[in-house]
Design an enzyme around this catalytic site. Structure first.
Site, PDB file in Angstrom:
ATOM      1  N   ARG A  69     -21.254  10.755   3.966  1.00  0.00           N
ATOM      2  CA  ARG A  69     -20.219   9.182   5.098  1.00  0.00           C
ATOM      3  C   ARG A  69     -21.412   8.035   5.680  1.00  0.00           C
ATOM      4  O   ARG A  69     -20.841   6.923   5.329  1.00  0.00           O
ATOM      5  CB  ARG A  69     -18.747   9.774   5.153  1.00  0.00           C
ATOM      6  N   ASN A 121     -10.571  12.171  -1.192  1.00  0.00           N
ATOM      7  CA  ASN A 121     -11.102  10.582  -1.821  1.00  0.00           C
ATOM      8  C   ASN A 121     -11.910  10.165  -2.613  1.00  0.00           C
ATOM      9  O   ASN A 121     -13.138  11.184  -2.915  1.00  0.00           O
ATOM     10  CB  ASN A 121     -11.396   9.557  -0.481  1.00  0.00           C
ATOM     11  N   CYS A 128      -1.963  10.795  -1.184  1.00  0.00           N
ATOM     12  CA  CYS A 128      -2.784   9.342  -0.404  1.00  0.00           C
ATOM     13  C   CYS A 128      -1.359   9.392   0.604  1.00  0.00           C
ATOM     14  O   CYS A 128      -0.551   8.882   0.505  1.00  0.00           O
ATOM     15  CB  CYS A 128      -3.080   7.889  -0.548  1.00  0.00           C
ATOM     16  N   HIS A 146      -5.178   3.079  -2.224  1.00  0.00           N
ATOM     17  CA  HIS A 146      -6.314   2.174  -1.451  1.00  0.00           C
ATOM     18  C   HIS A 146      -6.313   0.428  -0.900  1.00  0.00           C
ATOM     19  O   HIS A 146      -6.643  -0.082  -0.705  1.00  0.00           O
ATOM     20  CB  HIS A 146      -7.234   2.749  -0.632  1.00  0.00           C
ATOM     21  N   TYR A 155      -6.280  -1.514   3.847  1.00  0.00           N
ATOM     22  CA  TYR A 155      -7.768  -1.902   3.179  1.00  0.00           C
ATOM     23  C   TYR A 155      -7.791  -3.062   3.511  1.00  0.00           C
ATOM     24  O   TYR A 155      -9.030  -3.092   2.236  1.00  0.00           O
ATOM     25  CB  TYR A 155      -7.393  -0.705   1.694  1.00  0.00           C
TER      26      TYR A 155
END
Length: 446
Positions: free
Chosen positions: A97, A151, A173, A203, A255
């Site tokens: 990440r 994700n 989610c 998102h 988002y």
């Protein structure tokens, strides 16, 4: 009347979020007895799995419930005869990440794990793993429900839907649940009085209509957000331009800031990266702190510090969904499934995040009609990206990956896309076996 005891397999069981899942099952044990909870991880996560497993066993003992906790690195053993399979893994863990966030920033682009270039890389790493799990489920637990929380949840559900014959898959989610919670708080009421109609993608979802005891209060909620700065969603949309949000007429998930506040987001990410570190670096620090707590042999409850990690509270959504399927509750939850004609702007087999009635035979999407005009463009554009990105993840084709990177709304440039993709591919090489790196080097692509 006794209730059927079930077996749950959790892939990515060494996650710091797992104690919340355990607590969710314990809270519902009288209504949905989980006889066995198998926590599975990979060798790189074995130490964390042992810590989480011990913590889970203390929680079970404290609750005095006959729920057996089994930790293992043998995924097939965990899947055998499972009734529900939950997936919450992170391929490459947090160091991957860090690359997803920091490398795009070098190009002046958004660095975020589930948006832009970072989302594509997460999908390229994760989709093949999920498809392998589905293949094993076909042989070992063909009647199980697959609940994916990993994700990018929308793309993961899209890939399973389009590249396997597996029908019992739901992407999940906690974003819509957080929005609903904040709306309830802003209206100073309780959840049973509020109904929020969600439509969009994971998102990239919008609260299209909000009802309080049957009355449409959407405009009122937007007024609360824009004039009284009531928080709706975390980190919140209270900083949207008032006229813009009121004209938009819906409440977007936060988002959307990556797409509609890109310049400001990139500036803030660059500042954070040079000071306290990117969000991934901060998450690493928080995770170390959490596991220090989890090691305490006296700890047998979920510590409040978990809320700082981000994504906390997902057990409420996960356990509610599993219980809804188990008990045929027929309540309404927001999940990621093929929209089946509920939305008129995308194909019926396109996976969307929207309200569904949860039954024992699966989610039934509720008709929402058209997307808001101002939101339709970005949703269609992102769905096109998801389709191409899934194809790249499945095939390992470089040109397809380049196409996905280029058409992503946060890249939108073949000039940026090629060097960015190359750098990210090389950084992720150990986790991308579907790509022929030797051939890409030999022909001068990399």
């Amino acid at each position: 009347m006794s209730k059927k005891a079930i077996k749950v397999a959790t892939i990515g069981g060494g996650s710091g979020y797992t104690p919340e899942l355990v607590q969710g099952f314990l809270d519902r044990y009288d209504d949905m007895p989980v006889k066995e909870l198998w926590l599975v991880d990979v060798p790189a996560g074995e130490e964390k799995l042992a810590i989480i497993g011990a913590m889970a066993k203390r929680m079970v003992a404290c609750a005095n419930r006959p729920m057996k906790i089994i930790t293992t690195l043998d995924r097939r053993a965990a899947l055998q005869d499972a009734d529900f399979v939950t997936t919450q893994f992170r391929v490459g863990q947090l160091p991957a990440r860090v690359n997803d966030e920091n490398i795009p920033l070098k190009y002046g682009l958004v660095g975020q794990e589930t948006n832009g270039a970072g989302e594509l890389m997460m999908a390229l790493r994760s989709i093949p793993v999920l498809l392998a799990i589905v293949k094993e489920m076909t042989a070992l637990c063909p009647d199980a429900w697959l609940i994916n929380f990993a994700n990018p949840a929308g793309m993961m559900a899209e890939a399973v839907t389009h590249y396997t014959g597996w029908k019992k898959v739901i992407g999940l989610c906690n974003g819509p649940d957080n929005i609903q919670r904040d709306i309830v708080n802003a209206l100073q009421t309780t959840r049973e009085h509020v109904y929020t109609e969600f439509i969009g993608l994971n998102h990239l979802v919008f609260a299209k209509h909000i009802y309080l005891d049957g009355a449409d209060v959407t405009r009122h909620v937007i007024d609360l957000v824009t004039t009284e700065r009531q928080r709706v969603d975390n980190p919140g949309v209270g900083n949207w331009d008032r006229d813009f949000l009121q004209s938009l007429g819906v409440v977007p998930i936060s988002y959307l800031q990556y797409y509609w506040k890109t310049k400001q987001v990139v500036a803030e990410e660059a500042r954070a990266a040079s000071h306290e570190g990117s969000r991934a670096v901060v998450a690493q620090r928080l995770e170390h702190q959490l596991f220090d707590l989890y090691r305490d042999p006296q700890l047998n409850t979920v510590p409040p510090e978990l809320k700082k990690r981000g994504g906390s509270g997902y057990s409420q959504a996960s356990c509610n969904l599993i219980y809804g399927l188990y008990a045929d509750r027929r309540d309404i939850q927001t999940v990621n499934v093929p929209n089946n004609g509920a939305c008129l702007d995308l194909a019926p087999d396109a996976v969307m995040e929207l309200n569904c009635v949860i039954t024992s035979h699966g989610p039934m999407p509720l008709t929402v009609g058209h997307l808001p005009v101002a939101a339709a463009g970005i949703v269609r554009e992102m769905k096109a990206f998801e389709h191409v990105g899934c194809e790249a993840a499945v095939t390992g084709d470089y040109a397809t990956a380049l196409k996905a990177m280029t058409i992503n709304p946060l890249v939108h440039s073949d000039v940026d896309a090629r060097p960015l993709l190359n750098e990210l591919l090389l950084a992720n090489e150990p986790y991308l076996p579907q790509f022929d790196f030797a051939a890409l080097r030999a022909n001068g692509t990399l």
